[in-house]
Scaffold this motif. Structure first.
Motif, PDB file in Angstrom:
ATOM      1  N   GLN A 175       0.830  -1.208   0.000  1.00  0.00           N
ATOM      2  CA  GLN A 175       0.000   0.000   0.000  1.00  0.00           C
ATOM      3  C   GLN A 175       0.867   1.261   0.000  1.00  0.00           C
ATOM      4  O   GLN A 175       0.566   2.229  -0.700  1.00  0.00           O
ATOM      5  CB  GLN A 175      -0.962  -0.017   1.186  1.00  0.00           C
ATOM      6  N   TYR A 176       1.942   1.250   0.781  1.00  0.00           N
ATOM      7  CA  TYR A 176       2.877   2.372   0.757  1.00  0.00           C
ATOM      8  C   TYR A 176       3.522   2.505  -0.621  1.00  0.00           C
ATOM      9  O   TYR A 176       3.681   3.614  -1.153  1.00  0.00           O
ATOM     10  CB  TYR A 176       3.975   2.172   1.819  1.00  0.00           C
ATOM     11  N   GLU A 177       3.918   1.371  -1.183  1.00  0.00           N
ATOM     12  CA  GLU A 177       4.564   1.391  -2.497  1.00  0.00           C
ATOM     13  C   GLU A 177       3.621   1.925  -3.567  1.00  0.00           C
ATOM     14  O   GLU A 177       4.031   2.693  -4.445  1.00  0.00           O
ATOM     15  CB  GLU A 177       5.027  -0.014  -2.868  1.00  0.00           C
ATOM     16  N   ALA A 178       2.338   1.559  -3.500  1.00  0.00           N
ATOM     17  CA  ALA A 178       1.371   2.039  -4.487  1.00  0.00           C
ATOM     18  C   ALA A 178       1.253   3.560  -4.440  1.00  0.00           C
ATOM     19  O   ALA A 178       1.188   4.222  -5.493  1.00  0.00           O
ATOM     20  CB  ALA A 178       0.010   1.394  -4.242  1.00  0.00           C
ATOM     21  N   VAL A 179       1.224   4.122  -3.241  1.00  0.00           N
ATOM     22  CA  VAL A 179       1.144   5.579  -3.110  1.00  0.00           C
ATOM     23  C   VAL A 179       2.362   6.232  -3.752  1.00  0.00           C
ATOM     24  O   VAL A 179       2.242   7.214  -4.502  1.00  0.00           O
ATOM     25  CB  VAL A 179       1.026   5.983  -1.631  1.00  0.00           C
ATOM     26  N   GLN A 180       3.550   5.683  -3.493  1.00  0.00           N
ATOM     27  CA  GLN A 180       4.776   6.264  -4.052  1.00  0.00           C
ATOM     28  C   GLN A 180       4.773   6.201  -5.576  1.00  0.00           C
ATOM     29  O   GLN A 180       5.146   7.168  -6.248  1.00  0.00           O
ATOM     30  CB  GLN A 180       5.994   5.535  -3.484  1.00  0.00           C
ATOM     31  N   ILE A 181       4.350   5.065  -6.126  1.00  0.00           N
ATOM     32  CA  ILE A 181       4.325   4.905  -7.587  1.00  0.00           C
ATOM     33  C   ILE A 181       3.360   5.903  -8.215  1.00  0.00           C
ATOM     34  O   ILE A 181       3.670   6.535  -9.234  1.00  0.00           O
ATOM     35  CB  ILE A 181       3.948   3.461  -7.963  1.00  0.00           C
ATOM     36  N   LEU A 182       2.186   6.060  -7.621  1.00  0.00           N
ATOM     37  CA  LEU A 182       1.198   6.980  -8.179  1.00  0.00           C
ATOM     38  C   LEU A 182       1.633   8.431  -8.018  1.00  0.00           C
ATOM     39  O   LEU A 182       1.357   9.267  -8.886  1.00  0.00           O
ATOM     40  CB  LEU A 182      -0.158   6.751  -7.519  1.00  0.00           C
ATOM     41  N   GLU A 183       2.293   8.754  -6.918  1.00  0.00           N
ATOM     42  CA  GLU A 183       2.819  10.115  -6.766  1.00  0.00           C
ATOM     43  C   GLU A 183       3.856  10.413  -7.848  1.00  0.00           C
ATOM     44  O   GLU A 183       3.877  11.522  -8.409  1.00  0.00           O
ATOM     45  CB  GLU A 183       3.415  10.287  -5.367  1.00  0.00           C
ATOM     46  N   GLN A 184       4.694   9.447  -8.152  1.00  0.00           N
ATOM     47  CA  GLN A 184       5.683   9.632  -9.222  1.00  0.00           C
ATOM     48  C   GLN A 184       5.001   9.769 -10.586  1.00  0.00           C
ATOM     49  O   GLN A 184       5.417  10.585 -11.419  1.00  0.00           O
ATOM     50  CB  GLN A 184       6.657   8.454  -9.230  1.00  0.00           C
ATOM     51  N   PHE A 185       3.961   8.979 -10.784  1.00  0.00           N
ATOM     52  CA  PHE A 185       3.204   9.056 -12.039  1.00  0.00           C
ATOM     53  C   PHE A 185       2.572  10.436 -12.182  1.00  0.00           C
ATOM     54  O   PHE A 185       2.618  11.052 -13.257  1.00  0.00           O
ATOM     55  CB  PHE A 185       2.135   7.958 -12.038  1.00  0.00           C
ATOM     56  N   ALA A 186       1.975  10.942 -11.092  1.00  0.00           N
ATOM     57  CA  ALA A 186       1.378  12.280 -11.106  1.00  0.00           C
ATOM     58  C   ALA A 186       2.430  13.346 -11.389  1.00  0.00           C
ATOM     59  O   ALA A 186       2.188  14.297 -12.146  1.00  0.00           O
ATOM     60  CB  ALA A 186       0.671  12.558  -9.774  1.00  0.00           C
ATOM     61  N   ASN A 197       2.519  16.126 -14.321  1.00  0.00           N
ATOM     62  CA  ASN A 197       2.622  17.562 -14.044  1.00  0.00           C
ATOM     63  C   ASN A 197       3.758  18.203 -14.814  1.00  0.00           C
ATOM     64  O   ASN A 197       3.706  19.393 -15.137  1.00  0.00           O
ATOM     65  CB  ASN A 197       2.845  17.793 -12.541  1.00  0.00           C
ATOM     66  N   GLY A 198       4.756  17.403 -15.161  1.00  0.00           N
ATOM     67  CA  GLY A 198       5.904  17.972 -15.846  1.00  0.00           C
ATOM     68  C   GLY A 198       5.842  17.867 -17.347  1.00  0.00           C
ATOM     69  O   GLY A 198       6.737  18.342 -18.040  1.00  0.00           O
ATOM     70  N   SER A 199       4.756  17.251 -17.882  1.00  0.00           N
ATOM     71  CA  SER A 199       4.661  17.079 -19.332  1.00  0.00           C
ATOM     72  C   SER A 199       3.599  17.984 -19.913  1.00  0.00           C
ATOM     73  O   SER A 199       2.674  18.390 -19.224  1.00  0.00           O
ATOM     74  CB  SER A 199       4.327  15.622 -19.670  1.00  0.00           C
ATOM     75  N   ALA A 200       3.742  18.282 -21.180  1.00  0.00           N
ATOM     76  CA  ALA A 200       2.750  19.116 -21.863  1.00  0.00           C
ATOM     77  C   ALA A 200       1.496  18.310 -22.113  1.00  0.00           C
ATOM     78  O   ALA A 200       1.528  17.094 -22.241  1.00  0.00           O
ATOM     79  CB  ALA A 200       3.328  19.622 -23.187  1.00  0.00           C
ATOM     80  N   ALA A 201       0.382  18.996 -22.193  1.00  0.00           N
ATOM     81  CA  ALA A 201      -0.886  18.319 -22.495  1.00  0.00           C
ATOM     82  C   ALA A 201      -0.803  17.657 -23.861  1.00  0.00           C
ATOM     83  O   ALA A 201      -0.196  18.167 -24.790  1.00  0.00           O
ATOM     84  CB  ALA A 201      -2.035  19.324 -22.460  1.00  0.00           C
ATOM     85  N   ALA A 202      -1.414  16.501 -23.963  1.00  0.00           N
ATOM     86  CA  ALA A 202      -1.371  15.772 -25.230  1.00  0.00           C
ATOM     87  C   ALA A 202      -2.137  16.509 -26.306  1.00  0.00           C
ATOM     88  O   ALA A 202      -3.281  16.884 -26.110  1.00  0.00           O
ATOM     89  CB  ALA A 202      -1.972  14.379 -25.036  1.00  0.00           C
ATOM     90  N   PRO A 203      -1.532  16.763 -27.457  1.00  0.00           N
ATOM     91  CA  PRO A 203      -2.249  17.447 -28.529  1.00  0.00           C
ATOM     92  C   PRO A 203      -3.298  16.543 -29.155  1.00  0.00           C
ATOM     93  O   PRO A 203      -3.132  15.326 -29.184  1.00  0.00           O
ATOM     94  CB  PRO A 203      -1.141  17.773 -29.540  1.00  0.00           C
TER      95      PRO A 203
END
Length: 348
Positions: free
Chosen positions: A54-65, A69-75
């Motif tokens: 459960q802790y690992e899932a939170v970390q993975i999803l935070e990294q995914f988010a 946040n750092g990528s441009a919106a998909a055209p």
């Protein structure tokens, strides 16, 4: 006649009198987490100290988010033009776990942590969107999104599974990121979790784009169906509706018949401005098409946290034993759980 036409219920709304028209823009705009998950975040998720996954899932999803946040919106790309290769990293994450481990909480937290355009919906809502917009229209509408979250991915209808798998493949080609949870296949109900291998196999060519993230924890499904509160009389339902602001009062048979004439994508709009639902004469449903429409309505009422006051049979008896053993078992179990919860809310 609709139930609300009686003098005793002059102030109540009749759902059977409504034929909502819903625009494509509204359908997409309403693809957000339900009210009960409107304020959740990764920080409000409380992992079980005995479950490291459960802790690992939170970390993975935070990294995914963070990557979103750092990528441009998909055209938005052309329908027939082949898109550029997807960015590094998985296009999607599949949250694999049993009931009650917080998959929807985490899915909604990812949605809240990601800038738009973005969409959140159940598998059923996604198939309804395709039905309302056409497949091509859904691809064109969702291809400008940065993230699509799909809760309760269902695999009990092969046709719908292929439809949504194909849709998601088109969206991935256009740069949309995905995150999904899934329902358990009927024959897997006792196992405690869905099993990522089955999910990845069923979505066929899309599987290469997903990273499975396992979330272990206690499975509450073995407790069985919840006990429904005792139903009211017809007179009590009518009287309570007459003194409840925003009440919708209908006869169960009339409402079920009305649902055949309203597209499931409009069931949410059917409940606009409704604060509580009152039903007279609830009975067991033995027609599968009718039962599946009731499932969708139950989901929309549950999303809106609408208490239900009803007469007739209790909601834990609304589906036949045959249905509860059949291929759509999981849908019916979910609907019973939600209808019973809403019935309990009305008794508070």
């Amino acid at each position: 006649m609709p139930a609300a036409s009686s003098p005793d219920a002059a102030t109540a709304i009749a759902l059977t009198a409504r034929r909502p028209a819903v625009t494509a823009d509204r359908l997409v705009a309403e693809m957000v987490p339900p009210p009960r998950f409107a304020g959740v975040s990764f920080g409000s998720y409380l992992p079980d100290g005995s479950q490291p996954s459960q802790y690992e899932a939170v970390q993975i999803l935070e990294q995914f988010a963070a990557s979103l946040n750092g990528s441009a919106a998909a055209p938005k790309r052309g329908w027939f033009r082949r898109s550029a290769p997807a960015p590094a990293g998985p296009a999607g994450i599949y949250l694999d776990g049993g009931y009650g481990v917080g998959k929807t909480h985490l899915l909604a937290s990812l949605w809240h942590a990601t800038p738009g355009p973005k969409a959140f919906g159940t598998f059923v809502e996604l198939t309804n969107l395709v039905g309302a917009l056409t497949f091509r229209g859904a691809v064109e509408t969702l291809s400008s999104h940065r993230l699509l979250c799909i809760d309760e991915f269902e695999l009990d209808d092969p046709g719908d599974t292929v439809l949504v798998s194909t849709l998601l493949s088109r969206l991935v080609e256009n740069g949309v990121k995905l995150c999904a949870t899934s329902n358990t296949l009927p024959e897997k109900l006792g196992e405690g979790r869905f099993a990522a291998a089955d999910f990845l196999r069923e979505i066929q060519g899309l599987s290469a784009h997903f990273r499975p993230v396992r979330i272990d924890g206690q499975d509450y499904r073995h407790r069985g169906l919840p006990a429904a509160p005792p139903p009211y009389t017809d007179a009590e339902v009518t009287e309570r509706a007459s003194r409840t602001p925003g009440a919708a009062l209908d006869d169960f048979d009339a409402l079920l018949e009305h649902l055949t004439n309203v597209h499931p994508s409009r069931y949410g709009a059917l409940l606009d401005d409704v604060q509580a639902v009152f039903l007279r004469g609830v009975h067991q449903v033995d027609d599968q098409s009718t039962a599946l429409r009731l499932v969708v309505l139950a989901d929309r009422m549950y999303d809106r946290e609408l208490p239900i006051t009803a007469s007739g049979v209790p909601f834990d008896q609304v589906f036949t034993e045959e249905m509860l053993r059949g291929g759509y078992r999981k849908k019916y179990l979910r609907a019973v759980s939600r209808l019973v919860a809403l019935a309990r809310d009305s008794a508070k």
